[in-house]
Design a protein around this motif. Sequence first.
Motif, mmCIF file in Angstrom:
data_model
loop_
_atom_site.group_PDB
_atom_site.id
_atom_site.type_symbol
_atom_site.label_atom_id
_atom_site.label_comp_id
_atom_site.label_asym_id
_atom_site.label_seq_id
_atom_site.Cartn_x
_atom_site.Cartn_y
_atom_site.Cartn_z
ATOM 1 N N TYR A 1 0.775 -1.061 -0.052
ATOM 2 C CA TYR A 1 -0.007 -0.252 0.141
ATOM 3 C C TYR A 1 0.625 1.845 -0.201
ATOM 4 N N TYR A 2 0.464 1.958 -0.695
ATOM 5 C CA TYR A 2 0.621 3.755 -0.602
ATOM 6 C C TYR A 2 0.134 4.299 -0.432
ATOM 7 N N LYS A 3 0.580 4.712 1.036
ATOM 8 C CA LYS A 3 -0.678 6.291 2.241
ATOM 9 C C LYS A 3 1.256 7.369 2.048
ATOM 10 N N ALA A 4 -0.331 8.602 1.776
ATOM 11 C CA ALA A 4 0.551 9.663 1.620
ATOM 12 C C ALA A 4 1.923 9.819 0.895
ATOM 13 N N GLY A 5 1.622 9.212 -0.554
ATOM 14 C CA GLY A 5 2.746 9.716 -0.852
ATOM 15 C C GLY A 5 4.611 8.550 -0.782
ATOM 16 N N LYS A 6 4.349 7.574 0.759
ATOM 17 C CA LYS A 6 5.028 6.666 0.621
ATOM 18 C C LYS A 6 4.239 4.871 0.848
ATOM 19 N N CYS A 7 5.392 4.365 0.237
ATOM 20 C CA CYS A 7 5.144 3.074 0.305
ATOM 21 C C CYS A 7 5.259 2.461 2.088
ATOM 22 N N SER A 8 3.902 1.709 2.364
ATOM 23 C CA SER A 8 3.692 1.163 3.359
ATOM 24 C C SER A 8 4.893 -0.049 3.473
ATOM 25 N N SER A 9 4.657 -0.757 4.716
ATOM 26 C CA SER A 9 4.800 -2.409 4.866
ATOM 27 C C SER A 9 3.482 -3.010 4.755
ATOM 28 N N GLN A 10 2.381 -2.825 5.367
ATOM 29 C CA GLN A 10 1.563 -3.503 4.759
ATOM 30 C C GLN A 10 1.001 -3.479 3.248
ATOM 31 N N PRO A 11 0.326 -5.267 2.998
ATOM 32 C CA PRO A 11 0.259 -5.791 1.539
ATOM 33 C C PRO A 11 -0.838 -5.112 1.409
ATOM 34 N N VAL A 12 -1.195 -4.934 -0.221
ATOM 35 C CA VAL A 12 -1.666 -5.134 -1.030
ATOM 36 C C VAL A 12 -3.105 -6.124 -0.988
#
Length: 186
Positions: A80-91
């Motif tokens: 996932y991308y949140k606020a322009g940053k890649c998170s560690s949460q899988p799609v």
Amino acid sequence: MIKVGLILGIAGACRTDELVNLTVDDIEDVGSSLIVKIPNTKTKIPRIFVVTDVGNMLELFRKYLSFRPPHVKHKRLFLYYKAGKCSSQPVGKNTMGKIPSVVASYLKLPDVACYTGHCLRRSSAILLADAGVDITTIKRHAGWKSTTVAEGYVENSIENKTKIANQVLVGTTTSAITKNCKCKRK
């Protein structure tokens, strides 16, 4: 994420689950192409496909991979991308399945809700059929066991229908139609 999902989904005729479960270890960057392995498929037959550098697809993939945070503890490719940053949460499956409708919305196509995750797989098969690829190759590429399923995609190919129409209509004349008519006039 959307662009890479679209590229891999169409290039490999992937099911939504196959994309969701892709790991970074399933993709080998060999410089001029990507070799993508789909180890777990619905038919239990692993598939491999290649993505070449048409339209800078490899650059998009490499850029996407470079955004991956170093602290991610799993190997799933899509994050996932949140606020322009890649998170560690899988799609998940639902987000992955919405990629075609997001693209359709961006392109301002009608009936955006009709574009589901299956459209990637379907588009891949129809593009191959439009290119004149034989049914056996389409079956192998998509991992279908059934020829009937693969033939359904070839049947729906506009290019194929156009080719048939041209074969039927080229050289057709009124005399050819009336000469072959079996009705008897009284």
